[in-house]
Write a protein that holds these residues in place. Structure first.
Motif, PDB file in Angstrom:
ATOM      1  N   LEU A   1      44.862  42.659  50.316  1.00 26.74           N
ATOM      2  CA  LEU A   1      44.819  41.204  50.184  1.00 26.74           C
ATOM      3  C   LEU A   1      46.149  40.572  50.572  1.00 26.74           C
ATOM      4  CD1 LEU A   1      43.449  38.567  49.253  1.00 26.74           C
ATOM      5  CD2 LEU A   1      44.151  39.130  46.909  1.00 26.74           C
ATOM      6  N   GLN A   2      47.250  41.280  50.294  1.00 25.70           N
ATOM      7  CA  GLN A   2      48.575  40.735  50.588  1.00 25.70           C
ATOM      8  C   GLN A   2      48.775  40.493  52.081  1.00 25.70           C
ATOM      9  OE1 GLN A   2      50.852  39.804  48.102  1.00 25.70           O
ATOM     10  NE2 GLN A   2      51.658  38.733  49.905  1.00 25.70           N
ATOM     11  N   THR A   3      48.111  41.294  52.912  1.00 24.79           N
ATOM     12  CA  THR A   3      48.218  41.108  54.368  1.00 24.79           C
ATOM     13  C   THR A   3      47.690  39.731  54.760  1.00 24.79           C
ATOM     14  OG1 THR A   3      47.955  43.474  54.759  1.00 24.79           O
ATOM     15  CG2 THR A   3      47.547  42.020  56.628  1.00 24.79           C
ATOM     16  N   PHE A   4      46.533  39.369  54.187  1.00 26.24           N
ATOM     17  CA  PHE A   4      45.964  38.041  54.444  1.00 26.24           C
ATOM     18  C   PHE A   4      46.862  36.948  53.876  1.00 26.24           C
ATOM     19  CE2 PHE A   4      43.388  34.466  52.848  1.00 26.24           C
ATOM     20  CZ  PHE A   4      42.911  33.984  54.058  1.00 26.24           C
TER      21      PHE A   4
ATOM     22  N   GLN B   1      51.468  47.073  43.201  1.00 31.71           N
ATOM     23  CA  GLN B   1      51.752  45.866  43.980  1.00 31.71           C
ATOM     24  C   GLN B   1      50.719  44.790  43.645  1.00 31.71           C
ATOM     25  OE1 GLN B   1      54.499  45.746  46.290  1.00 31.71           O
ATOM     26  NE2 GLN B   1      54.939  47.664  45.208  1.00 31.71           N
ATOM     27  N   VAL B   2      51.191  43.695  43.079  1.00 30.23           N
ATOM     28  CA  VAL B   2      50.302  42.583  42.740  1.00 30.23           C
ATOM     29  C   VAL B   2      50.416  41.511  43.823  1.00 30.23           C
ATOM     30  CG1 VAL B   2      49.721  40.827  41.019  1.00 30.23           C
ATOM     31  CG2 VAL B   2      50.622  43.040  40.284  1.00 30.23           C
ATOM     32  N   PRO B   3      49.321  41.140  44.475  1.00 32.95           N
ATOM     33  CA  PRO B   3      49.368  40.133  45.548  1.00 32.95           C
ATOM     34  C   PRO B   3      49.936  38.803  45.045  1.00 32.95           C
ATOM     35  CG  PRO B   3      47.266  41.266  45.542  1.00 32.95           C
ATOM     36  CD  PRO B   3      47.968  41.676  44.280  1.00 32.95           C
TER      37      PRO B   3
ATOM     38  N   ILE C   1      48.615  36.397  42.125  1.00 34.07           N
ATOM     39  CA  ILE C   1      47.161  36.193  42.026  1.00 34.07           C
ATOM     40  C   ILE C   1      46.708  36.662  40.643  1.00 34.07           C
ATOM     41  CG2 ILE C   1      44.915  36.748  43.031  1.00 34.07           C
ATOM     42  CD1 ILE C   1      46.785  35.106  44.863  1.00 34.07           C
ATOM     43  N   PRO C   2      46.005  35.818  39.888  1.00 34.52           N
ATOM     44  CA  PRO C   2      45.623  36.183  38.513  1.00 34.52           C
ATOM     45  C   PRO C   2      44.612  37.325  38.425  1.00 34.52           C
ATOM     46  CG  PRO C   2      44.551  34.125  39.178  1.00 34.52           C
ATOM     47  CD  PRO C   2      45.525  34.484  40.265  1.00 34.52           C
ATOM     48  N   PHE C   3      44.553  37.917  37.258  1.00 25.64           N
ATOM     49  CA  PHE C   3      43.586  38.979  36.905  1.00 25.64           C
ATOM     50  C   PHE C   3      43.747  40.253  37.741  1.00 25.64           C
ATOM     51  CE2 PHE C   3      41.297  34.817  36.491  1.00 25.64           C
ATOM     52  CZ  PHE C   3      41.471  34.693  35.110  1.00 25.64           C
ATOM     53  N   GLY C   4      44.893  40.369  38.419  1.00 25.33           N
ATOM     54  CA  GLY C   4      45.163  41.583  39.182  1.00 25.33           C
ATOM     55  C   GLY C   4      44.272  41.781  40.387  1.00 25.33           C
ATOM     56  N   ILE C   5      43.664  40.689  40.872  1.00 23.24           N
ATOM     57  CA  ILE C   5      42.781  40.767  42.045  1.00 23.24           C
ATOM     58  C   ILE C   5      43.574  41.250  43.264  1.00 23.24           C
ATOM     59  CG2 ILE C   5      41.347  39.423  43.638  1.00 23.24           C
ATOM     60  CD1 ILE C   5      40.756  37.538  41.267  1.00 23.24           C
TER      61      ILE C   5
END
Length: 339
Positions: free
Chosen positions: A39-42, A178-180, A163-167
């Protein structure tokens, strides 16, 4: 119930969104092992193009009137240099500087808008003069590259909004979670996008922009002030460009005479790929948003590959630009025949 027909403009928007989805999915399949599926790439695409998104939103408004603004890149360079020198050499407060940058954008827009709207000078000529003026003034302020170390500004730039809830969280190769996250610049850019979308859809000014771009003569006959509408469009564009300049500076943390070189072409291509007609009267900020995402995805794909020259991203954008211009022309001719 009556079925709504999909017109050419809606179809262009659908094609743009579908193209982004296909392109990004292809990147996930080909470069999944290099982290493209994260997700971090986006989110990094959004972070890197937050300034461009603000500029493209303003460019869309100008192009709706049938105009164009090629001064945006030089205005961003001026904004960044003013912020950098103001903080590092003049010792000014970053909040005050940001307000002054927004005022510079408004003043820039007033001058260009007056020349286009009231003096009836070709937008390309007016904004080209603005482009040279912006680059010249940037060099007048300082010819060196100035890095920003102001504590407040650095804190803004480094602020992470997780980003909440560790999504989308994942564990990297070093077993570190790594958390986005996104930056403040993304929040600003998305707020700008939403405001412009609502303005174009629900306000009188938004409807006026479409009317003037559709036909100036018809708009004037309906009682619309064409000159004032054009002027306000350029003021809005330059104001949003200065917001984009602040976002751009938060990403680069420096001022440079050659900064944001060619950004005006990125903004125009993003708007066109997003379905905004060069002749005016048709466009949607949501389409422009996906145009920016397509531009950013192409750059990310080229960088992720690691073996391709960066110029390949320009070639790909040029090909897409030609494709969408041809599509616009085809849909316009089909509409003429039906009419």
């Amino acid at each position: 119930m009556k079925k709504r027909k999909i017109n050419g403009n809606t179809l262009l928007l659908i094609i743009t969104i579908a193209l982004f989805v296909v392109m990004y999915a292809a990147g996930c399949i080909i470069y999944g092992s290099k982290g493209f599926t994260h997700l971090q790439t986006f989110l990094n695409i959004l972070i890197n193009n937050a300034g461009l998104l603000c500029v493209t939103s303003g460019m869309t408004c100008v192009m709706l009137t049938g105009g164009i603004d090629i001064s945006v890149g030089s205005l961003i360079a001026l904004d960044c240099m003013f912020l950098a020198v103001g903080m590092e050499r003049w010792g000014m407060n970053p909040v005050v500087l940001c307000i002054l940058v927004l005022l510079i954008g408004i003043l820039f827009g007033i001058v260009q808008g007056f020349c286009v709207g009231y003096l009836n000078i070709q937008p390309f000529i007016v904004t080209m003069a603005g482009m040279f003026f912006g680059r010249g003034m940037t060099a007048v302020i300082c010819t060196d590259q100035v890095s920003i170390s102001n504590e407040t500004f650095v804190a803004w730039a480094n602020k992470k909004i997780q980003i909440p809830f560790g999504i989308g969280s994942y564990t990297n190769s070093k077993s570190v979670l790594q958390v986005p996250f996104i930056r403040v610049t993304v929040v600003i850019a998305l707020l700008v996008l939403v405001v412009i979308f609502l303005m174009l859809r629900y306000t009188k000014f938004g409807r006026n922009l479409y009317a003037v771009g559709g036909s100036e003569q018809s708009a004037a006959m309906m009682g619309l002030d064409v000159k004032k509408t054009k002027m306000y469009a350029y003021i809005l564009s330059s104001f949003l460009c200065s917001i984009g300049g602040i976002c751009f500076c938060l990403n680069t943390m420096s001022g440079n005479v050659q900064q944001a070189s060619g950004l005006e072409m990125d903004a125009i291509s993003s708007a066109v790929i997003g379905g905004t007609l060069l002749t005016g009267g048709v466009g949607n900020p949501i389409g422009s948003f996906f145009g920016v995402l397509i531009n950013g995805t192409i750059s990310t794909l080229v960088k992720t590959n690691g073996k391709l020259l960066s110029s390949w991203s320009n070639i790909a954008v040029a090909a897409l630009l030609c494709f969408f211009i041809v599509l616009q022309s085809i849909f316009a001719k089909i509409k003429e025949k039906k009419g």
